[in-house]
Scaffold this active site. Structure first.
Site, PDB file in Angstrom:
ATOM      1  N   LYS A   5      21.685  -2.900  24.707  1.00  7.39           N
ATOM      2  CA  LYS A   5      21.468  -2.961  23.256  1.00  7.39           C
ATOM      3  C   LYS A   5      22.289  -4.052  22.565  1.00  7.39           C
ATOM      4  O   LYS A   5      21.904  -4.535  21.514  1.00  7.39           O
ATOM      5  CB  LYS A   5      21.699  -1.605  22.616  1.00  7.39           C
ATOM      6  CG  LYS A   5      23.109  -1.093  22.634  1.00  7.39           C
ATOM      7  CD  LYS A   5      23.103   0.293  22.013  1.00  7.39           C
ATOM      8  CE  LYS A   5      24.424   0.613  21.386  1.00  7.39           C
ATOM      9  NZ  LYS A   5      24.427   1.904  20.733  1.00  7.39           N
ATOM     10  N   LYS A  54      43.537  -5.754  29.168  1.00 10.42           N
ATOM     11  CA  LYS A  54      44.447  -6.402  30.125  1.00 10.42           C
ATOM     12  C   LYS A  54      44.870  -7.785  29.615  1.00 10.42           C
ATOM     13  O   LYS A  54      46.005  -8.223  29.835  1.00 10.42           O
ATOM     14  CB  LYS A  54      43.801  -6.520  31.509  1.00 10.42           C
ATOM     15  CG  LYS A  54      44.125  -5.367  32.423  1.00 10.42           C
ATOM     16  CD  LYS A  54      43.373  -4.086  32.171  1.00 10.42           C
ATOM     17  CE  LYS A  54      44.040  -3.002  31.434  1.00 10.42           C
ATOM     18  NZ  LYS A  54      43.212  -1.804  31.204  1.00 10.42           N
ATOM     19  N   THR A  90      24.459   4.426  30.537  1.00 12.17           N
ATOM     20  CA  THR A  90      24.739   4.157  29.117  1.00 12.17           C
ATOM     21  C   THR A  90      26.195   4.410  28.726  1.00 12.17           C
ATOM     22  O   THR A  90      26.549   4.255  27.554  1.00 12.17           O
ATOM     23  CB  THR A  90      23.802   5.010  28.236  1.00 12.17           C
ATOM     24  OG1 THR A  90      23.824   6.370  28.718  1.00 12.17           O
ATOM     25  CG2 THR A  90      22.363   4.495  28.316  1.00 12.17           C
ATOM     26  N   GLY A 132      47.413  11.002  21.386  1.00  9.96           N
ATOM     27  CA  GLY A 132      46.957  11.023  22.778  1.00  9.96           C
ATOM     28  C   GLY A 132      47.793  10.100  23.645  1.00  9.96           C
ATOM     29  O   GLY A 132      47.740   8.878  23.500  1.00  9.96           O
ATOM     30  N   GLY A 185      46.214   5.168  25.017  1.00  8.34           N
ATOM     31  CA  GLY A 185      47.350   5.250  24.103  1.00  8.34           C
ATOM     32  C   GLY A 185      48.562   4.514  24.644  1.00  8.34           C
ATOM     33  O   GLY A 185      49.248   3.788  23.914  1.00  8.34           O
ATOM     34  N   HIS A 241      58.262  -9.312  54.096  1.00  7.71           N
ATOM     35  CA  HIS A 241      59.520  -9.234  53.358  1.00  7.71           C
ATOM     36  C   HIS A 241      59.785 -10.574  52.680  1.00  7.71           C
ATOM     37  O   HIS A 241      59.600 -11.616  53.304  1.00  7.71           O
ATOM     38  CB  HIS A 241      60.677  -8.935  54.321  1.00  7.71           C
ATOM     39  CG  HIS A 241      62.013  -8.990  53.660  1.00  7.71           C
ATOM     40  ND1 HIS A 241      62.452  -8.005  52.820  1.00  7.71           N
ATOM     41  CD2 HIS A 241      62.993  -9.945  53.682  1.00  7.71           C
ATOM     42  CE1 HIS A 241      63.652  -8.330  52.360  1.00  7.71           C
ATOM     43  NE2 HIS A 241      64.008  -9.503  52.863  1.00  7.71           N
TER      44      HIS A 241
END
Ligand code: FAD
Ligand code: NAD
Length: 468
Positions: A34, A51, A145, A182, A187, A446
């Site tokens: 859409k 991000k 959707t 939240g 959050g 390492h």
């Protein structure tokens, strides 16, 4: 009327991956979206833009707080240009969504822009922006959707100051005080972005811990490190009202003892979960069943009660994660092609992209206790690694849970630098049903953060971690 082997409604990570896999398997494929850009929530207002802002704000925080101790001096004041930061994020989104259009073209997938709805079980209407309706015929359909932010019944989301993640990704100013309802993934990720940029951030969480679905050890450690970053937490608080007064937002909650607590800020981010999205899809016309939460009901093959209609991603049960949606998209395409794919939902990793990053796969300690499975624990602190000290990212740990009898790895829970990437090792090991000893005997380069996985495995095997 154009006929298709498969029509997919929704172009998020579930839908577009399903489309590519269907096309790869030789099906004539259509995808209906859409919005004018492809990629769904994840690419447009989810994973990718969040991000991008986490990365930008991390650079800023490093410049302000950490460069000096690395011996890097920047004369003058270091400032945030929020407009530029948001524009860069949008640039990343635009590039990524265009990439999906390229992939659709490359795979000869027909893209329809408009709202898709069922006319019946084999016909779909596409309502374009100008109101025109085009109908296509599809032997099979996939509902992909996705989801939309959910809210609380008494909250009026004005999308200016009482906002969801979508608005939080394009604010025009840095809040003075952002109240976050939240303490879940959204959050904490977006809270950390604005905290780093200079806002006061208060997280009001209903449960007695943040990220409550993850292992409790991770909740505790993340809260500890975010408190050091001066994020404020109010656990076991039940929000009961949110009121906007001019530029102020007033949030009232009852604490554990039933005492009213009032928070006053200039922005309130509502991040209490997401709901499956089927508005306008006209599922009734095809006879597709939804459950009481509005999710499309599917069987183990992601098939709805109408056999030629499938559903995947956030709109069906399970974790609302992009990579889960992608796996389901692939699985449905392969099932339709007569193959026998399988998803192990226990091995879908979960990641929180705060810093330190939090990542997990498999069972939590709470789940193992609940099911009465005897397990042993191997835990190793990040601060004991040379790599962590070199980068000064010393917070966190890796915890491996292994079966007490067989030593099979049952769960891996980690918090620390780059854990979002490190968790793949745990997924691979568990896919091959590795024991903790298998991991402990593998060579890990390492100095790397991945050594914490080997050390935790050594600790789980025989309590013989080397560097603690
Ligand atoms: P969606 O991505 O929601 O896509 C559905 C698409 O369908 C949308 O484009 C929508 O416009 C379209 N559509 C809906 N109805 C119709 C219709 N009738 N006709 C035509 N088109 C329609 N997950 C992660 O794994 N990692 C993360 O880091 C991460 N970060 C997130 C950050 C935020 C802020 C948010 C909000 C979510 C994040 N998620 C993350 C979750 C992730 O975005 C979703 O799990 C994922 O997008 C679900 O994919 P989907 O294909 O099921 O649906
Ligand atoms: P979430 O389920 O992660 O967290 C919602 C939090 O709100 C929970 O801690 C819950 O206890 C709390 N809550 C619920 N009702 C409350 C109330 N009345 N008062 C106070 N707290 C309340 O949901 P989200 O953070 O909104 O994210 C939605 C979805 O998007 C998640 O399912 C997540 O999987 C996905 N997502 C994933 C990522 C990622 O993978 N890194 C990032 C962002 C979003």
């Amino acid at each position: 009327m154009t006929q298709y082997d498969v029509a997919i409604i929704g172009s998020g990570p579930g839908g577009y991956v399903a489309a590519i896999r269907c096309a790869q398997l030789g099906m004539k494929t259509a995808i209906i979206e859409k919005y004018s850009t492809l990629g769904g929530t994840c690419l447009n207002v989810g994973c990718i833009p969040s991000k991008a802002l986490l990365d930008s704000s991390h650079h800023y925080e490093d410049a302000v707080k950490h460069f000096e101790e690395h011996g890097i001096e920047i004369p003058g004041e270091i400032k945030v240009n929020l407009e530029k930061m948001i524009a860069r994020k949008q640039g990343v989104v635009d590039m990524t969504t265009k990439g999906i259009q390229f992939l659709m073209d490359k795979n000869k997938i027909d893209v329809y822009e408009g709202v898709g709805s069922f006319k019946d079980a084999t016909h779909l209407n596409i309502t374009k922006n100008n109101g025109k309706v085009e109908t296509i015929e599809a032997r099979n359909s996939i509902i992909a959707t996705g989801s939309k932010p959910s809210s609380l019944p008494f909250i009026e989301l004005d999308k200016e100051r009482v906002i969801t993640s979508t608005e939080a990704l394009k604010l025009k100013e840095i809040p003075n005080h952002m109240i976050i309802i939240g303490g879940g993934v959204i959050g904490l990720e977006l809270g950390q972005v604005y905290k780093r940029l200079g806002a006061d951030v208060s997280v009001v969480e209903y449960m007695d811990r943040i990220i409550p679905t993850m292992d409790a050890g991770l909740s505790k450690e993340l809260m500890k490190t975010m408190k050091k970053q001066k994020v404020k937490f109010y656990l076991s608080h039940k929000v009961k009202s949110v009121e906007r007064k001019g530029k102020e937002v007033i949030v009232k909650a009852d604490d554990k003892k039933g005492q009213e607590v009032t928070f006053t800020g200039d922005y309130c981010l509502v991040s209490v979960g997401r709901r499956p999205y089927t508005d306008g899809l006209n599922t009734e016309a095809a006879g597709v069943k939804l459950d009481e939460s509005g999710r499309v009901v599917v069987n183990g093959h992601l098939q709805t009660n109408i056999p030629n209609i499938y559903a995947i991603g956030d709109v069906v049960r399970g974790a609302m994660l992009a990579h889960k949606a992608e796996e389901e998209g692939t699985m449905v395409a392969e099932l339709m092609a007569g193959q026998k794919p399988h998803i192990d939902y226990n091995l879908i990793p979960g990641v929180v992209y705060t810093w330190p990053e939090v990542a997990a796969v498999g069972k939590t300690e709470e789940e193992l206790k609940e099911t009465g499975i005897a397990y042993k624990v191997g835990q190793f602190p990040m601060r004991a690694l040379g790599r962590s000290r070199a980068s000064m990212d010393v917070d966190g740990f890796v915890k491996i849970l292994a079966d007490a009898t067989t030593d099979e790895v049952l769960g891996v829970h980690m918090i620390g630098a780059r854990c979002a990437d490190l968790i793949s090792e745990a997924v691979t090991a568990m896919e091959f049903r590795a024991s903790a000893e298998d991991i402990a005997r593998m060579s890990h380069a390492h100095p790397t953060y991945s050594e914490a996985i080997k050390e935790a495995a050594l600790a789980a095997t025989e309590d013989r971690a080397l560097h603690v």
